[in-house]
Design an enzyme around this catalytic site. Structure first.
Site, PDB file in Angstrom:
ATOM      1  N   GLU A  90      53.987 -30.336   0.313  1.00  0.00           N
ATOM      2  CA  GLU A  90      54.058 -31.694  -0.405  1.00  0.00           C
ATOM      3  C   GLU A  90      55.343 -31.244  -1.189  1.00  0.00           C
ATOM      4  O   GLU A  90      55.478 -30.164  -1.874  1.00  0.00           O
ATOM      5  CB  GLU A  90      53.020 -31.865  -1.359  1.00  0.00           C
ATOM      6  CG  GLU A  90      53.099 -33.148  -2.067  1.00  0.00           C
ATOM      7  CD  GLU A  90      51.820 -33.471  -3.131  1.00  0.00           C
ATOM      8  OE1 GLU A  90      50.980 -32.753  -2.962  1.00  0.00           O
ATOM      9  OE2 GLU A  90      51.923 -34.543  -3.764  1.00  0.00           O
ATOM     10  N   GLY A 140      51.186 -25.479  -9.679  1.00  0.00           N
ATOM     11  CA  GLY A 140      49.928 -24.708  -9.640  1.00  0.00           C
ATOM     12  C   GLY A 140      48.916 -24.336  -8.689  1.00  0.00           C
ATOM     13  O   GLY A 140      48.485 -23.482  -8.240  1.00  0.00           O
ATOM     14  N   GLU A 181      46.379 -29.128  -2.538  1.00  0.00           N
ATOM     15  CA  GLU A 181      45.006 -29.601  -2.045  1.00  0.00           C
ATOM     16  C   GLU A 181      44.943 -29.969  -0.529  1.00  0.00           C
ATOM     17  O   GLU A 181      44.194 -30.584   0.054  1.00  0.00           O
ATOM     18  CB  GLU A 181      44.997 -30.984  -2.645  1.00  0.00           C
ATOM     19  CG  GLU A 181      45.562 -32.274  -2.066  1.00  0.00           C
ATOM     20  CD  GLU A 181      46.778 -32.705  -2.912  1.00  0.00           C
ATOM     21  OE1 GLU A 181      47.356 -31.572  -3.877  1.00  0.00           O
ATOM     22  OE2 GLU A 181      47.228 -33.638  -2.987  1.00  0.00           O
ATOM     23  N   ASN A 182      45.866 -29.082   0.321  1.00  0.00           N
ATOM     24  CA  ASN A 182      45.823 -29.098   1.740  1.00  0.00           C
ATOM     25  C   ASN A 182      44.235 -29.296   2.287  1.00  0.00           C
ATOM     26  O   ASN A 182      43.434 -28.534   1.891  1.00  0.00           O
ATOM     27  CB  ASN A 182      46.540 -28.064   2.396  1.00  0.00           C
ATOM     28  CG  ASN A 182      47.731 -27.628   1.586  1.00  0.00           C
ATOM     29  OD1 ASN A 182      48.566 -28.273   1.599  1.00  0.00           O
ATOM     30  ND2 ASN A 182      47.485 -26.211   0.896  1.00  0.00           N
ATOM     31  N   HIS A 228      40.217 -30.083  -9.835  1.00  0.00           N
ATOM     32  CA  HIS A 228      41.436 -31.065  -9.515  1.00  0.00           C
ATOM     33  C   HIS A 228      41.648 -31.024  -8.093  1.00  0.00           C
ATOM     34  O   HIS A 228      41.645 -32.160  -7.140  1.00  0.00           O
ATOM     35  CB  HIS A 228      42.651 -30.804 -10.322  1.00  0.00           C
ATOM     36  CG  HIS A 228      43.719 -31.527  -9.882  1.00  0.00           C
ATOM     37  ND1 HIS A 228      44.108 -32.803 -10.645  1.00  0.00           N
ATOM     38  CD2 HIS A 228      44.839 -31.592  -8.986  1.00  0.00           C
ATOM     39  CE1 HIS A 228      45.165 -33.340 -10.267  1.00  0.00           C
ATOM     40  NE2 HIS A 228      45.436 -32.704  -9.202  1.00  0.00           N
ATOM     41  N   GLU A 229      42.016 -30.121  -7.394  1.00  0.00           N
ATOM     42  CA  GLU A 229      42.416 -29.692  -6.003  1.00  0.00           C
ATOM     43  C   GLU A 229      41.067 -30.135  -5.087  1.00  0.00           C
ATOM     44  O   GLU A 229      41.366 -30.787  -4.112  1.00  0.00           O
ATOM     45  CB  GLU A 229      42.719 -28.400  -5.542  1.00  0.00           C
ATOM     46  CG  GLU A 229      44.031 -27.900  -6.617  1.00  0.00           C
ATOM     47  CD  GLU A 229      45.172 -28.734  -6.511  1.00  0.00           C
ATOM     48  OE1 GLU A 229      45.515 -29.658  -5.756  1.00  0.00           O
ATOM     49  OE2 GLU A 229      45.861 -28.825  -7.644  1.00  0.00           O
ATOM     50  N   HIS A 264      40.793 -34.132  -4.959  1.00  0.00           N
ATOM     51  CA  HIS A 264      41.802 -34.515  -4.023  1.00  0.00           C
ATOM     52  C   HIS A 264      41.084 -34.752  -2.698  1.00  0.00           C
ATOM     53  O   HIS A 264      41.666 -35.558  -1.887  1.00  0.00           O
ATOM     54  CB  HIS A 264      43.104 -33.645  -3.913  1.00  0.00           C
ATOM     55  CG  HIS A 264      44.158 -34.060  -4.943  1.00  0.00           C
ATOM     56  ND1 HIS A 264      44.433 -35.203  -5.100  1.00  0.00           N
ATOM     57  CD2 HIS A 264      44.673 -33.301  -5.715  1.00  0.00           C
ATOM     58  CE1 HIS A 264      45.333 -35.256  -6.042  1.00  0.00           C
ATOM     59  NE2 HIS A 264      45.691 -34.098  -6.391  1.00  0.00           N
ATOM     60  N   GLU A 276      47.545 -38.709  -7.990  1.00  0.00           N
ATOM     61  CA  GLU A 276      47.480 -37.623  -9.181  1.00  0.00           C
ATOM     62  C   GLU A 276      46.875 -38.235 -10.407  1.00  0.00           C
ATOM     63  O   GLU A 276      46.033 -37.606 -11.273  1.00  0.00           O
ATOM     64  CB  GLU A 276      48.870 -37.187  -9.378  1.00  0.00           C
ATOM     65  CG  GLU A 276      49.408 -36.387  -8.264  1.00  0.00           C
ATOM     66  CD  GLU A 276      48.688 -35.248  -7.753  1.00  0.00           C
ATOM     67  OE1 GLU A 276      47.664 -34.892  -8.666  1.00  0.00           O
ATOM     68  OE2 GLU A 276      48.888 -34.507  -6.701  1.00  0.00           O
TER      69      GLU A 276
END
Ligand SMILES: [Zn+2]
Length: 882
Positions: free
Chosen positions: A128, A269, A272-273, A305-306, A309, A328
């Protein structure tokens, strides 16, 4: 920059891709300097394309092309054309076809850390926004979704672990060569930016999670050997996140395994793959001796957070990069809610709003202002901003405030049903909310396209004879670059009117309507509300919970502020009243220091603060927030123009010393009573006590006298965890003398072999308000443990200096600006994302007093006069100077 000048890309020019890719089979032979990538793509014309074309244009950067085959036939050089960024095959079939491409890339020399690169000998990827095109030629855009199968092969000794997205379907040794392989299959369609692969000498910390429907999922965290004992908190956070997303949003995980890999060199940071998150290791690794409470909290929040996603970003992705806030803003909102549910809602809200005001408000008010959904960009990497993330989250929060938590959930359910597997837009999201909750969001949409922080002015008048309280609200959004005319916004304003004993009065309008939840909708430029049956002059508590991301001005007296600090039932506003009161004291003291005058005594403010501190019904973490004075940048923002950072610093230090003197006994008592015995726990309750105790310690030392310094020394020596150690360093870094040098030397000796902890040592020296800070930073740049190639080091030393040392960065002689500008130019040669981000620290330069402004300008001009700038840096410097 190439010889051609950088192109601007516009949202209005979006068109669907001419081709779609259904499946991607990658065969990757990992090699440090020549990784071979063979990709087999099943491609077909896009039935939704605006025009039919038989020219296929693929994206590709820094690739060495070996061969191209179309339906098995090897293409000659004359069958395609190449530029620095594209591969064009002019005559492809008008039905489905198979394309095979073999390329080589060089992970070792890739210091931009985009695409495939090596971090401390680990192969990893960051795709990304546009890194996949640095691995293979591809339609590298988020609306091209494909099913991926990835076969990785590598020397077994160099890379014993081979990972990619999805589920592992096969692995084994190649008999003779000393190499091995692993085949991964991801059944969920995804865009190239969510692709990931990793290879290296890693150890796996394993656990499991049983989902809502009873499926057992393997949880694997991969770290470098020796770091296994620093993963427990990350694993715990992951399990909490998975459970929370099931309970609050009904979202279950969808693969057999969820993997996280920690690497040292990472531009952001974390990422999120799908099924294979890659993390900056500072957001995974933690032990009480190495990580602070703030680190633990950040790990919990970023893991969440990740993970979140997986649904908001991966299962439903973005149609194009202009829609970045769709994933986001929404996911930040979700991680903030997660933290609020697990920890203290009031403390989380305070910290989120503080973050928004510190980073997003200056962005909105400066040369880099852009809407939550930008209309154009030169380099998309420049738009991973506080506006897209934090203000984007505020828009989701406003929607939730308007439709209620249940309404929001039902709208999200509809969004997932309707758009699972889609590349969606903001309009898709908003229609789901509008439809599921029968809410008119037409005017609200303006929040997505209009930049700038709205200013709301409120005034309350009281008519004793009619027993009516009249509230007038007006709104205006100042002009921002490229957007002069602004429209009124639809804002949810939560409010209360406090009666004489502090209770919330019933809210009844003149027309008989009740406002039971205290929520009104400001839509017009000016609106008036008349509340009836009010028996005495009330004190208004407006914008409760910070219900809209605006600057609020309201005609409150100091007595009103003191009253709200003591009585407001809304804990956020109670804190806000204290901050507003402090800002009044601090701005007037700053003006005084600027003119060489003694500030007026602050005894009534100090009294109000002391009363809040004594209130044992308030949790320690909350009281710690109350004790934190507005930062120097908060004060600068409040003043708004002709900023003299030295005067602000003097004013704030003066008030800290006043507090220290006046509240000495209370602070000592807080220090004594909030010590946390027993083994360290990172949970909110203990962390809150430490926060209050450490805030008291810092204030006690604000006079710089011997007893205060000695207490800090003892605190450092007795500290059994990093939170307490760092607090001591954070106090002493501003105080000249031998204590400072000794603790910094001790700390260095103890932690010089730990690449994460040593970043704290760099950062704490960089933020020193002492005169020698800039020269110290220049000296530390040459330290053997420092490297400009490592983003964490750059952020620790240069980033901390530019962001958190207002007097050093803004030194009157311009030394701070020159220092940062030099580093920016140096880094730009190999990592444009980091150089551009670092230059963002100049965004408020126009607010400065004339001499500093001139110095900042000349540093910016020095950068812009360079004609080899990256596209990233070119965009930021041009806009900052414009
Ligand atoms: Zn994110």
């Amino acid at each position: 920059m190439d010889d051609s000048s950088p192109q601007t890309i516009f949202l209005k020019d979006y068109t669907p891709s001419n081709f779609l890719i259904d499946t991607v089979s990658l065969d990757v032979n990992l090699h440090p300097t020549a990784t071979r990538v063979h990709s087999r793509l099943e491609i077909r014309p896009n039935p939704d394309a605006a025009t039919r074309s038989t020219a296929l244009v693929l994206d590709g950067e820094d690739l060495e092309l070996d061969e191209v085959r179309l339906d098995g036939r090897k293409l000659d050089d004359s069958d395609f054309t190449r530029t620095d960024s594209t591969l064009t095959i002019p005559g492809v079939p008008d039905g489905p076809f198979e394309l095979e491409i073999t390329t080589y890339c060089n992970p070792e020399t890739n210091k931009a850390l985009s695409g495939l690169y090596r971090s401390r000998n680990i192969f990893c990827t960051q795709c990304e926004a546009q890194g996949f095109r640095r691995i293979t030629y591809f339609l590298d855009r988020p609306d091209v979704l494909a099913i991926y199968t990835t076969r990785l092969q590598a020397d077994k000794e160099m890379a014993p672990v081979l990972l990619a997205n999805g589920n592992l379907i096969e692995s084994g040794k190649n008999s003779s060569s000393g190499t091995h392989f692993a085949v991964w299959e991801d059944p969920h369609p995804k865009p190239g930016y969510l692709f990931a692969m990793v290879g290296g000498n890693l150890v796996c910390v394993a656990d499991t999670f049983t989902t809502l429907s009873g499926r057992e999922v393997d949880l694997h965290i991969y770290v470098e050997p020796g770091e296994e004992d620093r993963c427990a908190w990350a694993m715990e956070s992951l399990k909490r996140s998975m459970k929370w997303d099931e309970e609050r949003f009904g979202r279950e995980y969808d693969l057999d395994v969820f993997m996280i890999v920690a690497v040292s060199d990472f531009n952001m940071g974390a990422m999120e793959n799908k099924g294979l998150n890659v993390f900056n290791d500072k957001l995974i690794l933690a032990r009480p001796e190495t990580a602070t409470d703030a680190d633990y909290a950040a790990i919990e929040a970023v893991i969440a957070h990740e993970y979140f996603h997986n649904w908001t970003g991966n299962r439903v992705t973005c149609r194009d990069w202009f829609q970045l806030c769709l994933k986001e803003g929404l996911t930040v909102y979700r991680d903030q809610e997660f933290t609020s549910d697990l920890r203290s809602r009031a403390v989380e809200r305070i910290s989120d709003v503080r973050m928004l005001k510190t980073h997003q408000f200056p962005e909105d008010g400066g040369p880099l202002a852009h809407p939550v959904r930008p209309q154009s960009y030169i380099e998309i990497n420049n738009f991973y901003t506080a506006t897209v993330y934090e203000k984007g989250a505020e828009l989701c929060r406003m929607i939730e405030t308007m439709v209620g938590r249940e309404g929001f959930r039902s709208a999200m359910d509809l969004y997932f049903v309707r758009h699972d597997g889609d590349a969606a837009t903001v309009e898709d999201f908003i229609s789901c909310i509008a439809e599921a909750t029968q809410t008119d969001l037409d005017q609200f949409m303006t929040w997505y396209s209009q930049a700038g922080t709205p200013e709301v002015v409120a005034s309350l008048s009281y008519n004793a004879k009619e027993r009516i309280a009249e509230l007038s609200l007006s709104q205006v959004t100042p002009a921002t670059p490229g957007q002069v005319k602004k429209r009124p916004l639809h804002m949810p304003i939560k409010l209360g009117l406090l009666g004489p004993n502090g209770d919330d009065l019933p809210l009844r309008l003149e027309n008989g309507d009740d406002i039971p939840d205290g929520l009104i909708h400001l839509r017009a430029t000016e609106q008036t509300y008349r509340f009836t049956n009010v028996s005495s002059p009330p004190v208004p508590s407006l914008l409760r919970g910070f219900s809209a991301p605006v600057k609020l001005t309201v005609n409150l007296s100091e007595t009103d502020l003191e009253f709200l600090m003591a009585k407001d039932s809304d804990l956020f506003n109670r804190w806000q009243a204290g901050q507003n009161y402090a800002l009044r004291v601090l701005t007037s003291a700053t003006a005084g220091f600027g003119n060489g005058e003694e500030p007026a005594p602050a005894s009534s403010f100090i009294g109000a603060l002391a009363a809040t501190l004594r209130d044992e019904t308030l949790e320690p973490a909350y009281r710690a927030e109350v004790l934190k004075l507005p930062s120097e940048s908060d004060i600068a923002r409040e003043i708004g123009q002709n900023i003299n950072p030295d005067a602000i610093h003097s004013a704030r230090e003066w008030l800290r010393a006043e507090l220290s003197r006046a509240l000495h006994r209370e602070l000592e008592e807080l220090y004594e009573t909030n010590s946390v015995p027993g083994p360290y726990s990172p949970e909110a309750e203990d962390a809150g006590k430490r926060a209050l105790r450490n805030a008291a310690l810092a204030l006690l030392a604000a006079l710089g006298d011997e007893s205060g310094i000695n207490r800090v020394r003892e605190h450092f020596d007795a500290a059994a965890n990093m939170t307490d150690k760092i607090t001591a360093l954070g106090v002493l870094t501003h105080l000249e003398g031998s204590a400072r040098e000794t603790v910094f030397d001790d700390f260095y000796e103890q932690w010089k072999d730990d690449h994460l902890v040593i970043d704290k040592w760099f950062a704490l020296q960089a933020i020193s308000s002492l005169e020698d800070a800039p020269s110290r930073v220049v000296m530390l740049r040459k330290h053997p443990l420092f490297s400009l190639k490592a983003p964490n080091k750059v952020r620790a030393l240069i980033g901390a200096f530019a962001n958190m040392n207002p007097t050093g960065f803004n030194r009157a002689d311009g030394a701070g600006y020159e220092l940062v500008a030099d580093v920016v130019l140096e880094i730009d040669k190999f990592n444009p994302q980091i150089s551009a981000r670092l230059l963002g620290t100049f965004k408020s330069w126009r607010m400065l007093e004339p001499e500093r402004k001139a110095k900042a300008k000349s540093a910016l001009e020095h950068i812009s006069s360079n004609n080899n700038l990256s596209r990233d840096l070119f965009e930021i410097v041009t806009k900052t100077l414009d």
